[in-house]
Design an enzyme around this catalytic site. Structure first.
Site, short mmCIF file in Angstrom:
data_model
loop_
_atom_site.label_atom_id
_atom_site.label_comp_id
_atom_site.label_asym_id
_atom_site.label_seq_id
_atom_site.Cartn_x
_atom_site.Cartn_y
_atom_site.Cartn_z
N LYS A 1 -5.29 -8.41 -33.14
CA LYS A 1 -6.28 -8.87 -34.11
C LYS A 1 -6.31 -7.99 -35.35
CE LYS A 1 -10.15 -6.49 -31.89
NZ LYS A 1 -10.35 -5.52 -32.99
N THR A 2 -6.17 -6.66 -35.20
CA THR A 2 -6.19 -5.79 -36.37
C THR A 2 -5.01 -6.09 -37.28
OG1 THR A 2 -7.26 -4.06 -35.06
CG2 THR A 2 -6.31 -3.40 -37.15
N ASP B 1 -14.55 -7.90 -38.22
CA ASP B 1 -13.85 -7.59 -36.97
C ASP B 1 -14.88 -7.42 -35.86
OD1 ASP B 1 -11.79 -7.00 -35.24
OD2 ASP B 1 -11.58 -4.93 -35.89
N GLN C 1 -15.42 -10.56 -24.50
CA GLN C 1 -15.62 -9.11 -24.56
C GLN C 1 -16.95 -8.75 -25.20
OE1 GLN C 1 -11.97 -6.60 -25.29
NE2 GLN C 1 -11.12 -8.53 -26.03
N ARG D 1 -7.93 -3.27 -20.01
CA ARG D 1 -7.52 -1.99 -20.60
C ARG D 1 -6.16 -1.56 -20.05
NH1 ARG D 1 -9.66 -2.96 -24.56
NH2 ARG D 1 -10.10 -4.91 -23.48
#
Length: 720
Positions: A57-58, A243, A275, A639
């Protein structure tokens, strides 16, 4: 579903793949997958990018900024918001790698609170505040609350101050009052919170100060109540991106609604409803679930290819999160291979559980040569860390705990911050009250109370700093004794001398050394040395102050006073414990599930997979609580990049009574084909002593066998 088969549902990509930005920079959109590219190229109108864990996503956000610049959008018209300064800096660095520096530096990349602070610096006078204004940190908030309670004659009643501040904060972030919160129906603290809410606001106004929540609330009032300001910021920020949108609260959503101009609604948000785990901070998961209802003609693009985890881990995580009813459908997939299936180990007690993890981590380290930093141990609540620490220490496994006590909670750091804040903001009343006793100057509580009473006779009330200066020039009998007058005069002289030092500093003079010399001059460092009997502890406290001041070294441009203000603003906006030291050394990481969000590790252990731990006992009575706990479990699972290990205990001892523990209901969500289970709980034919002795002998042999390869000469494992 493979990426190739998904691309057919998306618009055809332009044939030209490389685009040239002003200055010659190039961005290559062919490196993006079809969904990522579609999100980058959708520049107009509202856009919801559902970005699964590890889906890049970043990368999408930063490429989208570069693409907007390529299309001729002015960098000053682009606003990208995140939730931490660390995330904002990461975006800034990535954008700088895609576009010329002169363009990247003009794009507004910040947190919500930093944006609010910028708006207040420009326009807070429209709300009746003076410039400059003070910003309260957490300890200042408690002191302001204490003042409010004293004014209401409620001090000393045993009220839970932390709970009152929590209710005030929740009310502000909901743009309401405590009485309007859902807890008002049953929380016995609510009547007191409602009374102190207005008085607390009055105390802040009298101090000409704002707290952290006001950095969102007051900008909203500016936009909502002043049409000219609303138009000003809408013209400035024509393209807005957010974001981690699933973490927004009610007031942040209202800010966005005021900032984004209709009918275009050029707002792109990136997030994952699966999330959303911060309801306790006021986050509203419905913000992302109902985004397309709030902003008409929204396009929704789903990023479901994970570049982080192997497929076996994703399949298990998908199975868990699919049981939540209120969610946007997505199933993460990966082309990194199937990988090892997640494993579940059942131990007899929580101590056995911790011993097992310590020994298994040690074995993996010795057998495969993995660095300690490859391993993370996740738990639901902080008290679970204690037994893990004991086991890791016994096994000589180095570790660090993320989210422990912040350095900013230390008294000497807060004293130093108070001195420095007063240099920038002479009217910072709370900081002044703190430094009166750091070091002590003979100005007692009775003298301060007398000055406060005099200050209240004026309209508006005068602050303590003003009253001290006035009293030094008066001959009112009985106000001062010689020691107090001398101390007050010395304080005024020290502050004026320090400000003069900052104003006269040469351009580019190293700020940390300059600030240390000021703290030495005003007597703070000397007081720390003299007040501590153990010289080693005194040295450690001084080194802590120096380490804090080192953070000012990043500010090199402008006058010393301006650089100090930027440094203090950054410290305040970071908040305590928000961001971790990246140079943490080679250690195993221990943290809560909440703290792990946004991070990734090759090997992840999730401990305490029992009912009343995960899901937590506080959450099992409501459907919303269980849904968030399931999302928390999903965050923990995703994770892991290569290996995921779940553990639980069968029993625990409570007041000398053995209590049988139920397995977490989330384990039942994972099909047996996706989870390999092993029951290692104690068996009748082997006593606990035999098991411990056998395990210890086994790991002693492993250490002797692998120690030459794993332990270079001169290196020794250490514990945190």
């Amino acid at each position: 579903m493979p990426a190739a088969s998904r691309a057919s549902t998306l618009p055809a990509a332009p044939s030209r793949r490389k685009r040239t930005l002003p200055g010659g920079a190039m961005i290559d959109l062919s490196t993006l997958n079809p969904q990522q590219r579609a999100a980058v190229e959708q520049t107009e109108g509202p856009l919801l990018i559902l970005a699964g864990a590890g889906s890049g996503k970043t990368r999408v956000v930063t490429y989208r900024i570069a693409h907007l610049l390529q299309r001729g959008v002015r960098p000053e018209n682009i606003l990208a918001l995140s939730f931490t300064n660390k995330a904002a800096e990461e975006m800034r660095e990535r954008v700088a790698g895609l576009v010329p520096p002169q363009h990247a530096s003009k794009v507004q990349l910040s947190t919500f609170h930093a944006l609010g602070l910028r708006m207040l610096h420009e326009d807070i006078h429209r709300l009746g505040y003076r410039r400059p204004f003070g910003i309260l940190d957490e300890s200042d908030r408690f002191r302001a609350l204490k003042t409010a309670l004293e004014d209401l004659r409620l001090s000393g009643t045993g009220a839970n101050d932390a709970r009152l501040l929590q209710l005030i904060s929740r009310a502000k972030n909901a743009d309401s009052t405590p009485a309007q919160l859902p807890e008002a129906r049953y929380d016995p603290s609510m009547p007191r919170a409602q009374r102190v809410f207005l008085k607390y606001a009055e105390v802040l106004r009298n101090l000409n100060a704002v707290d952290f929540d006001d950095l969102l609330l007051l900008p909203l009032r500016l936009l909502r109540d002043h049409g000219d300001l609303r138009e000003k910021y809408r013209q400035r920020y024509r393209y807005v991106m957010v974001d981690e949108y699933q973490d927004t609260n009610a007031i942040q959503l209202q800010l966005l609604e005021q900032l984004v101009a209709p009918p275009a609604f050029n707002l792109a948000v990136v997030g994952d409803d699966d999330q959303s785990i911060y309801a306790f901070r006021g986050a509203v998961s419905d913000n992302i679930l109902h985004f397309d209802r709030l902003f008409p003609n929204t396009r929704v693009i789903t990023l479901d290819q994970s570049y982080r985890s192997v497929q076996s881990i994703l399949s298990a995580a998908n199975a868990v999160i699919a049981r939540n009813e209120k969610r946007r459908e997505k199933r993460l997939w990966s082309d990194l291979g199937e990988g090892r299936p997640p494993r579940l180990f059942v131990l007899e007690t929580q101590t056995d559980e911790a011993d097992f993890i310590a020994q298994r981590v040690l074995a993996q380290r010795l057998q495969s040569g993995r660095p300690w930093s490859d391993f993370a141990v996740l738990y639901r609540v902080n008290p679970q860390a204690q037994v893990l620490e004991e086991s890791l220490r016994a096994a000589q496994v180095p570790y660090r705990i993320v989210g422990g006590k912040s350095a900013f909670d230390r008294k000497e750091i807060r004293d130093a911050m108070a001195w420095l804040r007063l240099l920038v903001h002479p009217e910072d009343d709370l900081s002044l009250r703190r430094i009166l006793h750091a070091p002590p100057r003979g100005i007692g509580a009775k003298t301060i109370a007398t000055l406060d009473d005099r200050g209240r006779t004026f309209s508006p009330p005068r602050l303590l700093w003003s009253m001290i200066q006035e009293a030094l020039h008066s001959d009112t009998p009985g106000l001062w004794n010689d020691r107090a007058r001398k101390g007050a005069a010395g304080l005024v002289e020290a502050l004026e001398r320090s400000r003069a030092t900052l104003r006269s500093a040469a351009p580019g003079a190293p700020l940390p050394a300059l600030l240390e010399s000021i703290l030495e001059d005003v007597g703070l460092l000397g007081w720390i040395r003299s007040s501590e009997q153990n010289p080693l502890i005194a040295k450690r406290r001084i080194e802590g102050v120096r380490s804090f001041l080192d953070g000012a070294g990043r500010y090199r441009e402008g006058g010393a006073l301006l650089r100090l203000e930027l440094f203090l603003t950054r410290v305040t906006l970071d908040g305590p414990g928000v961001e971790e030291d990246e140079d943490a050394g080679e250690r195993v990481t221990l943290m809560t599930f909440h703290a792990s969000k946004g991070l990734e590790f090759p090997v992840v252990y999730m401990v305490g997979m029992n009912e009343e731990l995960l899901p937590h006992a506080r959450s099992i009575d409501t459907r919303e609580g269980i849904a968030e706990e399931r999302r928390l479990c999903y965050v923990g699972m995703t994770r892991a990049k290569e290996q995921l290990v779940l553990t639980r205990a069968r029993v625990r001892t409570l007041r000398n009574e053995r209590v049988v523990l139920k397995p977490s209901r989330f384990l039942e969500d994972i099909p047996e084909t996706l989870l390999k289970a092993n029951d290692l709980s104690v068996k009748a034919e082997r006593s606990a002593e035999e098991r411990i002795r056998t395990n210890q002998e086994h790991f002693d042999r492993l250490k002797r066998l692998f120690q030459p390869a794993a332990q270079p000469p001169g290196s020794t494992p250490t514990t945190s």
